[in-house]
Every structure is written in structure tokens, then in C-alpha cells.
Write a protein that holds these residues in place. Structure first.
Motif, PDB file in Angstrom:
ATOM      1  N   LEU A   1     -12.737  -7.494   5.764  1.00  0.00           N
ATOM      2  CA  LEU A   1     -13.546  -6.552   5.729  1.00  0.00           C
ATOM      3  C   LEU A   1     -12.997  -5.427   6.741  1.00  0.00           C
ATOM      4  N   THR A   2     -13.275  -4.310   6.489  1.00  0.00           N
ATOM      5  CA  THR A   2     -13.135  -3.363   7.455  1.00  0.00           C
ATOM      6  C   THR A   2     -13.804  -3.377   8.688  1.00  0.00           C
ATOM      7  N   ALA A   3     -13.403  -2.908   9.606  1.00  0.00           N
ATOM      8  CA  ALA A   3     -14.284  -2.792  10.984  1.00  0.00           C
ATOM      9  C   ALA A   3     -15.110  -1.724  10.757  1.00  0.00           C
TER      10      ALA A   3
ATOM     11  N   GLY B   1       0.623  -1.206   0.050  1.00  0.00           N
ATOM     12  CA  GLY B   1      -0.121   0.046   0.083  1.00  0.00           C
ATOM     13  C   GLY B   1       0.911   1.288  -0.008  1.00  0.00           C
ATOM     14  N   SER B   2       0.355   2.384   0.034  1.00  0.00           N
ATOM     15  CA  SER B   2       1.005   3.643   0.048  1.00  0.00           C
ATOM     16  C   SER B   2       1.240   4.033   1.595  1.00  0.00           C
ATOM     17  N   PHE B   3       0.061   3.669   2.147  1.00  0.00           N
ATOM     18  CA  PHE B   3       0.336   4.294   3.851  1.00  0.00           C
ATOM     19  C   PHE B   3       0.775   5.561   3.919  1.00  0.00           C
TER      20      PHE B   3
ATOM     21  N   ARG C   1      -5.067  -7.526   1.730  1.00  0.00           N
ATOM     22  CA  ARG C   1      -5.752  -6.151   1.290  1.00  0.00           C
ATOM     23  C   ARG C   1      -7.093  -5.952   2.285  1.00  0.00           C
ATOM     24  N   GLY C   2      -7.574  -4.527   2.332  1.00  0.00           N
ATOM     25  CA  GLY C   2      -8.615  -4.578   3.170  1.00  0.00           C
ATOM     26  C   GLY C   2      -9.734  -4.181   2.201  1.00  0.00           C
ATOM     27  N   LEU C   3     -10.936  -4.374   2.664  1.00  0.00           N
ATOM     28  CA  LEU C   3     -12.271  -3.948   1.807  1.00  0.00           C
ATOM     29  C   LEU C   3     -13.183  -3.096   2.627  1.00  0.00           C
TER      30      LEU C   3
ATOM     31  N   GLU D   1     -16.229   0.633  12.478  1.00  0.00           N
ATOM     32  CA  GLU D   1     -15.923   1.996  12.793  1.00  0.00           C
ATOM     33  C   GLU D   1     -14.768   2.672  11.995  1.00  0.00           C
ATOM     34  N   TYR D   2     -14.174   1.886  11.112  1.00  0.00           N
ATOM     35  CA  TYR D   2     -13.059   2.453   9.984  1.00  0.00           C
ATOM     36  C   TYR D   2     -13.505   2.412   8.677  1.00  0.00           C
ATOM     37  N   ALA D   3     -14.969   2.021   8.275  1.00  0.00           N
ATOM     38  CA  ALA D   3     -15.427   2.029   7.134  1.00  0.00           C
ATOM     39  C   ALA D   3     -15.195   3.333   6.119  1.00  0.00           C
TER      40      ALA D   3
HETATM   41  P1  ADP Z   1      -3.610   2.074  -2.155  1.00  0.00           P
HETATM   42  O1  ADP Z   1      -2.882   3.440  -2.199  1.00  0.00           O
HETATM   43  O2  ADP Z   1      -3.049   0.989  -3.055  1.00  0.00           O
HETATM   44  O3  ADP Z   1      -4.962   2.225  -1.847  1.00  0.00           O
HETATM   45  P2  ADP Z   1      -3.590   2.317   0.621  1.00  0.00           P
HETATM   46  O4  ADP Z   1      -2.498   2.539   1.589  1.00  0.00           O
HETATM   47  O5  ADP Z   1      -4.693   3.381   0.574  1.00  0.00           O
HETATM   48  O6  ADP Z   1      -2.894   1.680  -0.620  1.00  0.00           O
HETATM   49  O7  ADP Z   1      -4.277   0.989   1.261  1.00  0.00           O
HETATM   50  C1  ADP Z   1      -3.825  -0.178   1.145  1.00  0.00           C
HETATM   51  C2  ADP Z   1      -4.872  -1.236   1.619  1.00  0.00           C
HETATM   52  O8  ADP Z   1      -5.360  -0.874   2.870  1.00  0.00           O
HETATM   53  C3  ADP Z   1      -6.018  -1.266   0.612  1.00  0.00           C
HETATM   54  O9  ADP Z   1      -6.375  -2.663   0.568  1.00  0.00           O
HETATM   55  C4  ADP Z   1      -7.062  -0.694   1.113  1.00  0.00           C
HETATM   56  O10 ADP Z   1      -8.376  -0.977   0.671  1.00  0.00           O
HETATM   57  C5  ADP Z   1      -6.938  -0.770   2.626  1.00  0.00           C
HETATM   58  N1  ADP Z   1      -7.649  -0.018   3.618  1.00  0.00           N
HETATM   59  C6  ADP Z   1      -7.228   1.297   3.568  1.00  0.00           C
HETATM   60  N2  ADP Z   1      -7.929   2.002   4.544  1.00  0.00           N
HETATM   61  C7  ADP Z   1      -8.822   0.928   5.165  1.00  0.00           C
HETATM   62  C8  ADP Z   1      -9.803   1.063   6.326  1.00  0.00           C
HETATM   63  N3  ADP Z   1     -10.223   1.946   6.713  1.00  0.00           N
HETATM   64  N4  ADP Z   1     -10.414  -0.189   6.656  1.00  0.00           N
HETATM   65  C9  ADP Z   1     -10.022  -1.294   5.809  1.00  0.00           C
HETATM   66  N5  ADP Z   1      -8.857  -1.539   4.885  1.00  0.00           N
HETATM   67  C10 ADP Z   1      -8.432  -0.292   4.507  1.00  0.00           C
END
Ligand code: ADP
Length: 157
Positions: free
Chosen positions: A119-121, A9-11, A88-90, A123-125
Motif C-alpha cells: 500500500l502506498t504511504a 514499471g515504466s518509471f 507492485r504498489g497500490l 503522503e504519496y497516495a
Molecule cells: P505502470 O506504467 O505499469 O503503471 P508505473 O511506473 O507507473 O508503471 O508504476 C509501477 C508500479 O508502481 C505500479 O504498481 C504502481 O501502482 C506503483 N506506484 C506508482 N506510483 C506509486 C505511489 N505513489 N505509491 C505507491 N505505488 C506507486
């Protein structure tokens, strides 16, 4: 065989949403590489060094988490590390469509890789790094959205 996962990710910056996905995924893997992408076309808001330092600080006591930088194809990184899983997160259906195509293409490029989605928790959606950047750009306090101990400093200020 060790179960090795990569969370790319880019974080920019790490948020509580990322932290939650990582912590929940940890029991599944022996090693988890958090791979901070360097993308020549997508200039990041924060420099690579602070993005990596913040993540390292959050997971300092968790030995199986390693923080690395990378550029190029994610599957090439997985091959190099011997990783069998991508994490990865969704959050939304838009995330799903985006992630689905990436995961399916990655599988074509490297059939041994499986992408695991959390899946996102709830509270962080609604949380993403770009919201955090916007708050900071406008002088707001985003500390509730980033992991404890992460003190964001705005570049150039
Ligand atoms: P990218 O630039 O590739 O989107 P990110 O750093 O934004 O990288 O995110 C990396 C991963 O973290 C992605 O799969 C993104 O869906 C997941 N992600 C980001 N924010 C959240 C969140 N609030 N809850 C769950 N997953 C998340």
C-alpha cells in the motif's frame, strides 16, 4: 533458495512513491530487480537511458537492487531471472482493480509467481509519474516528487 523479486514499471520517471515501495519491500527479498519496461505502443516521455540512470543513482549503495530493461511478458522475465515474486504498489481502488486482473492473469501464465502488493504511504497516495510529467511539460518544478538526487531534464529542452 534466494528470494528474488521483480518490480516492473515504466518509471517515467521514478517518483518518491516508487522509491518508498522499493525501500519498504527490500527486507523481504535477497534480490530485487527494478525492470524498466520498453513498450513499443506506449511511447515514454523520458528515454530509457535516463529512466534507468535515475533509478541506479537512487539505489547505488544497495547491492541487492539491480536495474534492468525489458520488453515482452513480465512473467517471461521472471522465469529468465528465476524470480518468484512480483512487486507492485497500490494507491487507489482503481489501482486495485487494474493490478488484480494483471496479477491473476500472470498467475495463470506462470503459477510459480506471487504478486506482492505494498500500500502506498499516505503522503504519496496522489503521486504518479504522469503528474510529474505534466508539471515539467508546463515548466514547473517537480523536484519534491522525485527521489533526492534525481535531476529531471526535459527531453528536447
Ligand atoms: P505502470 O506504467 O505499469 O503503471 P508505473 O511506473 O507507473 O508503471 O508504476 C509501477 C508500479 O508502481 C505500479 O504498481 C504502481 O501502482 C506503483 N506506484 C506508482 N506510483 C506509486 C505511489 N505513489 N505509491 C505507491 N505505488 C506507486
Amino acid at each position: 533458495m534466494k528470494k528474488i523479486a521483480v518490480f516492473p514499471g515504466s518509471f517515467d520517471p521514478i517518483t518518491k512513491g516508487h522509491e518508498s515501495v522499493i525501500k519498504r519491500a527490500l527486507p523481504l527479498f535477497d534480490e530485487l530487480y527494478i525492470a524498466v519496461g520498453m513498450n513499443a505502443e506506449k511511447k515514454s516521455f523520458f528515454g530509457l537511458a535516463p529512466r534507468m540512470e535515475w533509478i541506479k543513482k537512487v539505489f547505488i549503495n544497495i547491492e541487492k537492487v539491480k536495474v534492468i530493461q525489458y520488453e515482452g511478458l513480465t512473467v517471461d522475465l521472471c522465469k529468465k531471472l528465476g524470480a518468484q515474486y512480483l512487486l507492485r504498489g497500490l494507491r487507489t481502488s482503481a489501482d486495485f482493480e487494474f493490478e488484480r486482473s494483471i496479477a491473476q492473469i500472470n498467475k495463470k501464465l506462470f503459477p510459480d509467481i506471487e504478486t506482492v502488493f505494498f500500500l502506498t504511504a499516505p503522503e504519496y497516495a496522489s503521486l504518479n509519474s504522469s503528474i510529474v510529467r505534466d508539471i515539467l511539460r508546463h515548466g514547473g518544478n517537480a523536484s519534491q516528487f522525485v527521489p533526492d538526487g534525481v535531476n529531471l531534464t526535459v527531453p528536447g529542452k
